[in-house]
Design an enzyme around this catalytic site. Structure first.
Site, PDB file in Angstrom:
ATOM      1  N   CYS A  94       0.812  -1.222   0.000  1.00 49.71           N
ATOM      2  CA  CYS A  94       0.000   0.000   0.000  1.00 49.71           C
ATOM      3  C   CYS A  94       0.847   1.274   0.000  1.00 49.71           C
ATOM      4  CB  CYS A  94      -0.995  -0.048   1.148  1.00 49.71           C
ATOM      5  SG  CYS A  94      -2.417   1.011   0.826  1.00 49.71           S
ATOM      6  N   ARG A 127     -12.416   6.267  -1.263  1.00 48.76           N
ATOM      7  CA  ARG A 127     -11.387   5.249  -1.046  1.00 48.76           C
ATOM      8  C   ARG A 127     -11.824   3.917  -1.644  1.00 48.76           C
ATOM      9  NH1 ARG A 127      -7.578   7.055   2.094  1.00 48.76           N
ATOM     10  NH2 ARG A 127      -6.745   4.988   2.568  1.00 48.76           N
ATOM     11  N   HIS A 192      -3.319  -5.553   2.129  1.00 46.63           N
ATOM     12  CA  HIS A 192      -3.016  -5.611   3.556  1.00 46.63           C
ATOM     13  C   HIS A 192      -3.548  -6.937   4.063  1.00 46.63           C
ATOM     14  CE1 HIS A 192      -2.052  -1.366   4.219  1.00 46.63           C
ATOM     15  NE2 HIS A 192      -3.045  -1.052   3.424  1.00 46.63           N
TER      16      HIS A 192
HETATM   17  N1  GLN Z   1      -2.054   6.762   2.017  1.00 53.09           N
HETATM   18  C1  GLN Z   1      -2.226   5.853   0.951  1.00 53.09           C
HETATM   19  C2  GLN Z   1      -3.599   5.869   0.284  1.00 53.09           C
HETATM   20  O1  GLN Z   1      -4.589   6.165   0.919  1.00 53.09           O
HETATM   21  C3  GLN Z   1      -1.898   4.476   1.439  1.00 53.09           C
HETATM   22  C4  GLN Z   1      -2.818   4.015   2.525  1.00 53.09           C
HETATM   23  C5  GLN Z   1      -2.445   2.688   3.045  1.00 53.09           C
HETATM   24  O2  GLN Z   1      -1.272   2.315   3.151  1.00 53.09           O
HETATM   25  N2  GLN Z   1      -3.472   1.974   3.456  1.00 53.09           N
HETATM   26  O3  GLN Z   1      -3.691   5.581  -0.890  1.00 53.09           O
END
Ligand code: GLN
Length: 244
Positions: A94, A127, A192
């Protein structure tokens, strides 16, 4: 005795969703085989001697943490790039994945990346969150990967090979059906979860490549009983994607 040294980069800053479980999976899969594992954790002020590492792990972080890490890694960019180009094994998840690319474009600012991978990331509207199932092939072995994603960034990987094709979930950008990048012995991915405990094939791919690089020959990894791991994965695959 075979031994691998795993460098965990900035666990205090990059550790969303239990990403450090990936370190536990790598370590245990070596120990269970009578091999040895050494884990070295690095904090922001530490210098990293990449020549002493066999596997590098970067987890995910918030945009703010990512920025801090990126600034520091830019100072060590040449050594990190040389490590990856030489076939050094890296798993970047990520935020860690994004910062291997050229940049991460936020609304008001751009976080410059290490440009180790020729990929770019832009923050999008909303997101991309949820369970993910991928079809992938590593070392000629095709299998499915289960994971979880939560990212605002949309990544475009240009000419790179993806880590997998999306069977369920969003992947790199929710549009082109790709997830992550596989470049030499480096895997960048949004998954993740953590990724490796329930995807032992991926863990063993990383371990084999690291052993091969260190010891100069293909080291046969004794088989482990992965019944539980594969059941955990199978549950997710069955729930979110039909088996390809
Ligand atoms: N900050 C990054 C995004 O939102 C990565 C987030 C994360 O590692 N979950 O794309």
């Amino acid at each position: 005795m075979y031994q691998l040294t795993i460098g965990h980069l900035y666990p205090d800053l990059l550790n969303l969703y239990g990403d450090r479980g990936n370190i536990a999976a790598l370590t245990n899969r070596l120990l269970w085989r009578g091999m040895d594992a050494k884990v070295v954790s690095f904090e922001l002020q530490d210098d990293i001697d990449f020549s002493k590492l066999d596997i590098v792990f970067l987890g995910g972080g918030s945009d703010r943490e990512q920025q801090l890490v990126c600034n520091r890694l830019l100072e060590q960019k040449d050594a990190f790039t040389a490590y990856v180009e030489d076939g050094g094994v890296t798993l970047a998840v990520c935020g860690g994945y994004q910062l291997l690319g050229r940049y991460y474009q936020l609304k008001e600012e751009t976080i410059p990346g290490l440009s180790i991978l020729d990929i770019t990331t832009e923050a999008g509207e909303g997101r991309l969150i949820g369970n993910v199932v991928l079809s992938t092939s590593l070392d000629g072995r095709a299998f499915q990967v289960a994971g979880f994603e939560n990212h605002g960034g949309r990544t475009h990987i240009g000419d790179h090979l993806p880590f997998g094709k999306v069977a369920a979930g969003f992947g790199n950008n929710g549009e082109d059906g790709t997830e992550g990048v596989l470049y030499k012995n480096t895997i960048g991915t949004y998954l993740h979860g953590p990724l490796l405990p329930k995807n032992p094939e991926v863990a063993d791919f990383l371990l084999s490549r690291a052993l091969e690089r260190k010891y100069g020959a293909r080291v046969v990894l004794p088989l482990l009983d992965d019944t539980l791991e594969l059941e955990a994965k199978g549950y997710i695959v069955d729930r979110f994607a039909s088996k390809a």
